[in-house]
Design an enzyme around this catalytic site. Sequence first.
Site, PDB file in Angstrom:
ATOM      1  N   GLY A   7      10.564  37.894  46.876  1.00 24.24           N
ATOM      2  CA  GLY A   7      10.711  38.554  45.594  1.00 24.24           C
ATOM      3  C   GLY A   7      10.033  37.750  44.503  1.00 24.24           C
ATOM      4  O   GLY A   7      10.660  36.890  43.891  1.00 24.24           O
ATOM      5  N   GLY A   9       9.116  38.117  41.390  1.00 21.50           N
ATOM      6  CA  GLY A   9       9.190  38.557  40.008  1.00 21.50           C
ATOM      7  C   GLY A   9       9.223  37.358  39.080  1.00 21.50           C
ATOM      8  O   GLY A   9       8.594  36.331  39.343  1.00 21.50           O
ATOM      9  N   ILE A  11      11.838  35.182  38.087  1.00 20.43           N
ATOM     10  CA  ILE A  11      12.483  33.991  38.660  1.00 20.43           C
ATOM     11  C   ILE A  11      11.756  33.545  39.925  1.00 20.43           C
ATOM     12  O   ILE A  11      11.450  32.351  40.102  1.00 20.43           O
ATOM     13  CB  ILE A  11      13.958  34.275  38.967  1.00 20.43           C
ATOM     14  CG1 ILE A  11      14.750  34.496  37.671  1.00 20.43           C
ATOM     15  CG2 ILE A  11      14.575  33.124  39.766  1.00 20.43           C
ATOM     16  CD1 ILE A  11      14.840  33.282  36.769  1.00 20.43           C
ATOM     17  N   GLY A  12      11.473  34.469  40.823  1.00 19.81           N
ATOM     18  CA  GLY A  12      10.808  34.115  42.066  1.00 19.81           C
ATOM     19  C   GLY A  12       9.437  33.510  41.843  1.00 19.81           C
ATOM     20  O   GLY A  12       9.055  32.533  42.508  1.00 19.81           O
ATOM     21  N   ASN A 101      21.796  36.714  40.572  1.00 24.42           N
ATOM     22  CA  ASN A 101      22.901  36.867  39.627  1.00 24.42           C
ATOM     23  C   ASN A 101      23.996  37.752  40.208  1.00 24.42           C
ATOM     24  O   ASN A 101      23.767  38.546  41.114  1.00 24.42           O
ATOM     25  CB  ASN A 101      22.397  37.498  38.319  1.00 24.42           C
ATOM     26  CG  ASN A 101      21.600  36.524  37.479  1.00 24.42           C
ATOM     27  OD1 ASN A 101      21.861  35.322  37.476  1.00 24.42           O
ATOM     28  ND2 ASN A 101      20.623  37.037  36.753  1.00 24.42           N
ATOM     29  N   LYS A 204      28.047  31.080  35.703  1.00 23.08           N
ATOM     30  CA  LYS A 204      26.849  31.822  35.306  1.00 23.08           C
ATOM     31  C   LYS A 204      27.197  33.273  34.982  1.00 23.08           C
ATOM     32  O   LYS A 204      26.721  33.843  33.989  1.00 23.08           O
ATOM     33  CB  LYS A 204      25.816  31.768  36.433  1.00 23.08           C
ATOM     34  CG  LYS A 204      24.566  32.643  36.210  1.00 23.08           C
ATOM     35  CD  LYS A 204      23.715  32.104  35.080  1.00 23.08           C
ATOM     36  CE  LYS A 204      22.520  33.000  34.768  1.00 23.08           C
ATOM     37  NZ  LYS A 204      21.527  33.040  35.862  1.00 23.08           N
ATOM     38  N   ASN A 208      26.459  36.598  31.887  1.00 31.68           N
ATOM     39  CA  ASN A 208      25.873  37.892  32.252  1.00 31.68           C
ATOM     40  C   ASN A 208      26.856  39.036  32.032  1.00 31.68           C
ATOM     41  O   ASN A 208      26.501  40.091  31.494  1.00 31.68           O
ATOM     42  CB  ASN A 208      25.441  37.889  33.715  1.00 31.68           C
ATOM     43  CG  ASN A 208      24.309  36.935  34.022  1.00 31.68           C
ATOM     44  OD1 ASN A 208      24.328  36.244  35.034  1.00 31.68           O
ATOM     45  ND2 ASN A 208      23.307  36.882  33.170  1.00 31.68           N
ATOM     46  N   SER A 272      17.731  39.921  31.949  1.00 35.97           N
ATOM     47  CA  SER A 272      17.012  40.731  32.937  1.00 35.97           C
ATOM     48  C   SER A 272      17.560  42.150  33.023  1.00 35.97           C
ATOM     49  O   SER A 272      16.808  43.098  33.279  1.00 35.97           O
ATOM     50  CB  SER A 272      17.071  40.055  34.310  1.00 35.97           C
ATOM     51  OG  SER A 272      18.404  39.936  34.764  1.00 35.97           O
ATOM     52  N   GLU A 284      21.269  46.211  37.913  1.00 36.84           N
ATOM     53  CA  GLU A 284      22.269  45.523  38.729  1.00 36.84           C
ATOM     54  C   GLU A 284      23.694  45.759  38.192  1.00 36.84           C
ATOM     55  O   GLU A 284      24.454  44.819  37.995  1.00 36.84           O
ATOM     56  CB  GLU A 284      21.972  44.030  38.758  1.00 36.84           C
ATOM     57  CG  GLU A 284      20.649  43.669  39.390  1.00 36.84           C
ATOM     58  CD  GLU A 284      20.408  42.173  39.399  1.00 36.84           C
ATOM     59  OE1 GLU A 284      20.581  41.543  40.452  1.00 36.84           O
ATOM     60  OE2 GLU A 284      20.060  41.633  38.343  1.00 36.84           O
TER      61      GLU A 284
END
Length: 326
Positions: A7, A9, A11-12, A101, A204, A208, A272, A284
């Site tokens: 992945g 994107g 972060i990746g 996340n 974390k 979020n 995100s 998500e």
Amino acid sequence: MKICVFGAGAIGGHLAVRLAKGGAETSVVARGAQLDAIRRNGLAIEAPDGRFEARVAAGSAAELGPQDAVIVTVKAPSLPQMAESIAPLLGPDTTVAFVMNGIPWWYFDRHGGALDGRRLPAVDPGDAVRNAIGVGRTLGGVVYSACTVTEPGVVKVEHANNRVILGEVDGSLSPRAQALADALSAGGVSGEVTPSIRREVWMKLMGNLAQGPFTILSRQGIGGTLADPAVRAAIKRAMQEAMAIAEALGQGFEFELEKRIAASSRLAHKPSILQDLELGRPMEIDALFRVPLELARLAGVETPTLDLSVALATQAATAAGLYRPQ
């Protein structure tokens, strides 16, 4: 160490460049314009500590083959598709770290007590990930890194304090977790290993879960959303409710909320979940919002502020066609 980031994107892409910079043999599973750009020009990050570029292998899992470790950085709605295609990356001893996340699919595995082994079908429908990868290969992961893809193959990193925290689901401190953390640290991201990965998940998730729904409603970054005193007060209540859920599940932690809110109020970054809304990508909602509230009900914790904000955020995502309630 041969490491694939599944992945590529924001972060990746960031982590892949850091791994390559640190000397790991790095590859990425990507698709579309991002894949084309990486194959053509490599990956680049623009960060406070400089601009870094890396040539990494890019393609499908079948093209890349078995790895020493895989870091999964896809969004939760993409996990079933990841589970369908990851097999070619997995050798007999391949570690798979889920650096994502929200509440993870493995949350109650090797948890102990009455809830040990409880399934969370909203984040792993049909046990797709469990069956494809298994708990034995799995490392939990939490990432702190505000990133945005500014153009295919290029990621902007907002701040210098970037961390990835890894942990075994049974709380042990393992050589494989340390090796992956060291590979990240070598490239300029702080790689850490913890015996309390579920507590880190909640620390974390608090931000979020508390802030994300309000940014969806305000259509602004975190700083702009917090600028209104009434919203700021509501977000503080939401944070307190999130901490109460964690405490009831045995993962309580101390946190200076005013300090955290003050720091967040200086951020222009859009989380995100809001980026997904604006770009028309699946959101998500389950992993970040609805499953934590299921756990609140399971633990007998009342969450009136979160109930309202999550309900409204869910309506917004559903109306946009980016979430389908199960």
